[in-house]
Design a protein around this motif. Structure first.
Motif, PDB file in Angstrom:
ATOM      1  N   THR A  99      43.748  77.504  39.899  1.00 39.15           N
ATOM      2  CA  THR A  99      44.599  77.477  38.886  1.00 39.15           C
ATOM      3  C   THR A  99      45.172  78.953  38.861  1.00 39.15           C
ATOM      4  O   THR A  99      46.326  78.500  38.026  1.00 39.15           O
ATOM      5  N   LYS A 155      47.400  79.611  41.053  1.00 41.77           N
ATOM      6  CA  LYS A 155      48.271  79.027  41.721  1.00 41.77           C
ATOM      7  C   LYS A 155      49.661  78.202  40.891  1.00 41.77           C
ATOM      8  O   LYS A 155      50.148  78.685  40.588  1.00 41.77           O
ATOM      9  N   GLY A 156      49.105  77.634  40.263  1.00 43.23           N
ATOM     10  CA  GLY A 156      48.851  76.714  39.627  1.00 43.23           C
ATOM     11  C   GLY A 156      49.637  77.357  38.412  1.00 43.23           C
ATOM     12  O   GLY A 156      51.145  77.972  37.867  1.00 43.23           O
ATOM     13  N   GLU A 157      49.012  78.823  37.640  1.00 44.59           N
ATOM     14  CA  GLU A 157      49.650  79.624  37.083  1.00 44.59           C
ATOM     15  C   GLU A 157      50.972  79.943  36.782  1.00 44.59           C
ATOM     16  O   GLU A 157      52.161  80.490  36.920  1.00 44.59           O
ATOM     17  N   PHE A 214      53.594  79.320  39.874  1.00 42.65           N
ATOM     18  CA  PHE A 214      53.846  78.492  39.996  1.00 42.65           C
ATOM     19  C   PHE A 214      54.710  78.175  39.002  1.00 42.65           C
ATOM     20  O   PHE A 214      55.470  77.073  38.630  1.00 42.65           O
ATOM     21  N   GLY A 215      53.856  77.902  37.526  1.00 40.33           N
ATOM     22  CA  GLY A 215      54.311  78.007  36.331  1.00 40.33           C
ATOM     23  C   GLY A 215      53.704  75.468  36.359  1.00 40.33           C
ATOM     24  O   GLY A 215      54.967  74.787  35.712  1.00 40.33           O
ATOM     25  N   ASP A 216      53.005  75.364  37.015  1.00 40.99           N
ATOM     26  CA  ASP A 216      52.808  73.803  37.177  1.00 40.99           C
ATOM     27  C   ASP A 216      51.426  73.542  36.311  1.00 40.99           C
ATOM     28  O   ASP A 216      50.538  74.295  36.404  1.00 40.99           O
ATOM     29  N   ILE A 217      52.023  73.204  35.086  1.00 39.10           N
ATOM     30  CA  ILE A 217      50.929  72.683  34.121  1.00 39.10           C
ATOM     31  C   ILE A 217      49.433  72.384  34.208  1.00 39.10           C
ATOM     32  O   ILE A 217      48.536  71.970  34.072  1.00 39.10           O
ATOM     33  N   TYR A 218      50.532  70.891  35.066  1.00 38.65           N
ATOM     34  CA  TYR A 218      49.036  69.654  35.345  1.00 38.65           C
ATOM     35  C   TYR A 218      48.031  70.360  36.065  1.00 38.65           C
ATOM     36  O   TYR A 218      46.726  70.460  36.039  1.00 38.65           O
ATOM     37  N   VAL A 219      48.444  71.529  37.153  1.00 39.13           N
ATOM     38  CA  VAL A 219      47.438  71.617  38.198  1.00 39.13           C
ATOM     39  C   VAL A 219      46.224  72.562  37.986  1.00 39.13           C
ATOM     40  O   VAL A 219      45.476  73.009  37.496  1.00 39.13           O
ATOM     41  N   THR A 220      46.979  73.686  36.956  1.00 38.79           N
ATOM     42  CA  THR A 220      46.563  74.713  35.714  1.00 38.79           C
ATOM     43  C   THR A 220      45.598  73.807  35.051  1.00 38.79           C
ATOM     44  O   THR A 220      43.966  74.920  35.034  1.00 38.79           O
ATOM     45  N   ASN A 229      44.145  71.267  35.446  1.00 35.88           N
ATOM     46  CA  ASN A 229      42.638  69.788  35.979  1.00 35.88           C
ATOM     47  C   ASN A 229      42.385  70.955  37.060  1.00 35.88           C
ATOM     48  O   ASN A 229      40.324  70.553  37.263  1.00 35.88           O
TER      49      ASN A 229
END
Length: 107
Positions: free
Chosen positions: A24, A26-28, A30-36, A38
């Motif tokens: 979570t 890492k997703g935040e 790098f700005g990846d909303i989908y990964v964050t 999930n």
């Protein structure tokens, strides 16, 4: 054996929540909303698996099914980063089905 189910579900829940938290973050970063989104869901599902381990004392079949569902959902969502938690939760789920109910003694 019921203590082993509880301990394994605690270990699986803690390692699953740790991996969910890291992915979570890492997703935040790098700005990846989908990964964050999930992985935040996986974090909370892993916390629920700890409670399912304690529920195995009363409802072992329901708890075992829940632990197996959490393990499969986690490996599907998080992949190989969830491997340690997957192993703990899978073993705990299988053992929860094998627990025999204890008979109450007459007083």
């Amino acid at each position: 054996m019921i203590i082993l189910v509880t301990v394994l579900s605690i270990l699986g829940g803690l390692s699953g929540s740790f991996s969910g938290f890291l992915v979570t973050a890492k997703g935040e970063v790098f700005g990846d909303i989908y990964v964050t989104s999930n992985e935040a869901a996986l974090f909370w599902v892993s916390i629920i698996s700890i409670f399912l381990g304690f529920l195995a004392w009363k409802w072992n079949k329901l708890s075992g099914a829940g632990l197996l569902i959490v393990a499969i959902y986690g490996i599907y969502t998080n992949g190989l980063f969830f491997t340690i938690a997957f192993i703990f939760l899978l073993i705990a789920g299988i053992l929860a089905f094998r627990v025999k109910p204890q008979r109450k003694q007459a007083v």
